[in-house]
Design a protein around this motif. Structure first.
Motif: not given
Length: 429
Positions: A260-280
């Motif tokens: 849930l953190g990679i969805v609702f915690i903005e800094p973590l969401r941006l980090f994952v989006h840029h570095n692990f875009p397939d982590l869904t």
């Protein structure tokens, strides 16, 4: 032989037999080997299930008042768990169709009652071991037999709603994501029996359940089972049982951040989006983002029991063209904790956090250092840890008579009882 038969018809023997049958029936339901795409076996419109589960509820109430110790009866449910059931009833009243929701919720209540009975009426550790051995072996063997006799029902096929799962085992259950966790819980039961000295039955149940579990194709289950065993067994081996609750909370916090953190915690969401875009998590992040948006619109009460996923409320919504999943056909949010907030509201989620984590961990710390209590406590903790982590990717809380939900309830009530009452190896017959 006469001694064995006589023992079977004693008060203890009858209680053990009832508990064994209750656990077996509630796990396999009254409609095992459902074809692909079938509705959950606890569906409220099915007269067979209505009569069957009604009978299970009546037998459970009769058995509790006939065979259970009054002190055990009074200690079955923690105040926080009862408060959570109160939120469930409020969500039923808040449902789009309260009567239909009440019928569905009745299966949940009966399931909880059955699991409480299974825990309360066996008189000692030998009796409880018999219950686990009988139910576990019967269900696991039945699942294997089904692969031969009913291959199209005991496995996912290309003709089902999810052809991508073709060939994966599900046994008597409706889906591999139910079969896998149930087999995991029975494998913990096999380990418990082995620790108690059941040198043949225990390993057989452990290995057979593991083999079936691996063939369900559930990667989450396969990864969580050894983790649950290690997090409970290793601290016990080194005499630091208090480390298990700490590891449990760390695992919960870490999994929360990683899902849930990679969805609702903005800094973590941006980090994952840029570095692990397939982590869904196979598209689950889309569901969680949508669920979060909807919770924000009704944070206090939620949308009501059986009144959100898979309902006309979602079918009448516009589907954005760029959304990876069509949420209108999804049956649950693939995260049990979010779904509690969706149907009951954020206050209910806060109560659930206490009832599901804090209260059971406190009970685990209070377990007396008696061999039978420790073995049982470790068994329940393995189930709790496994199911609690599994619910970050699946949703089964209060989902009628879902077997995984029932095992979760089983572990919570079990920890509460072993923390309060000494468990004898064998009582006088």
């Amino acid at each position: 032989m006469r001694t064995t038969l006589a023992g079977a018809f004693t008060r203890t023997g009858i209680a053990t037999a009832i508990a064994s049958l209750l656990l077996t029936i509630v796990m396999i339901s009254f409609r095992p080997f459902q074809p692909g795409g079938a509705e959950m076996p606890s569906a409220g419109g099915d007269i067979v299930n209505q009569l069957g589960f009604g009978a299970l509820g009546a037998i459970s109430i009769f058995s509790l008042f006939t065979f259970a110790d009054r002190r055990v009866l009074m200690a079955l449910f923690a105040p926080s768990f009862l408060l959570l059931l109160g939120f469930l009833m409020l969500s039923v009243a808040n449902a789009t169709d309260p009567m239909a929701a009440l019928r569905a919720a009745s299966f949940t209540i009966i399931g909880i009652l059955v699991m409480a009975t299974v825990l309360a009426i066996p008189r000692d550790a030998d009796a409880f071991s018999t219950v686990i051995a009988f139910s576990g072996i019967f269900i696991v063997v039945l699942c294997f037999v089904g692969l031969v006799l009913f291959p199209n029902e005991a496995k996912h096929t290309t003709a089902g709603a999810e052809p991508q799962h073709a060939g994966l085992w599900r046994g008597v259950f409706t889906h591999k994501n139910i079969a896998g966790p149930v087999m995991a819980c029975f494998s913990f039961g096999g380990l418990y029996l082995f620790r108690r000295g059941w040198k043949i039955t225990g390993p057989f149940l452990l290995v057979a359940a593991m083999i079936f579990m691996m063939n369900t194709g559930s990667k989450t289950t396969a990864g969580l089972v050894p983790l649950a065993i290690l997090m409970v067994a290793v601290p016990g081996i080194f005499g630091v049982r208090s480390l298990t609750p700490a590891l449990f909370l760390l695992a919960i916090i870490g999994t929360t951040i990683g899902t849930l953190g990679i969805v609702f915690i903005e800094p973590l969401r941006l980090f994952v989006h840029h570095n692990f875009p397939d982590l869904t998590y196979t598209g689950r992040t889309t569901l969680w983002e949508f669920a979060g948006e909807m919770i924000a619109k009704k944070p206090w009460t939620g949308y009501g029991y059986e009144s959100f996923w898979g309902t006309m409320f979602l079918w009448t919504m516009d589907q954005p063209f760029d959304r990876p999943w069509d949420i209108r056909s999804i049956v649950h949010g693939h995260n049990g904790y979010l779904d509690i907030a969706v149907i009951m509201g954020i206050p209910a989620l806060c109560v659930a956090a206490w009832a599901f984590f804090i209260a059971p961990l406190r009970d685990y710390m209070r377990i007396p250092m008696r061999k039978e209590n420790v073995y049982l406590g470790d068994f329940f903790m393995m189930i709790l840890l496994f199911t609690a982590l599994n619910s970050f990717l699946e949703s089964f809380f209060f989902r009628r008579a879902d077997p995984v939900w029932l095992f979760f309830v089983f572990s919570i009530i079990g920890l509460r009882l072993v923390a309060r009452f000494p468990v004898a190896t064998r009582t006088k017959r």
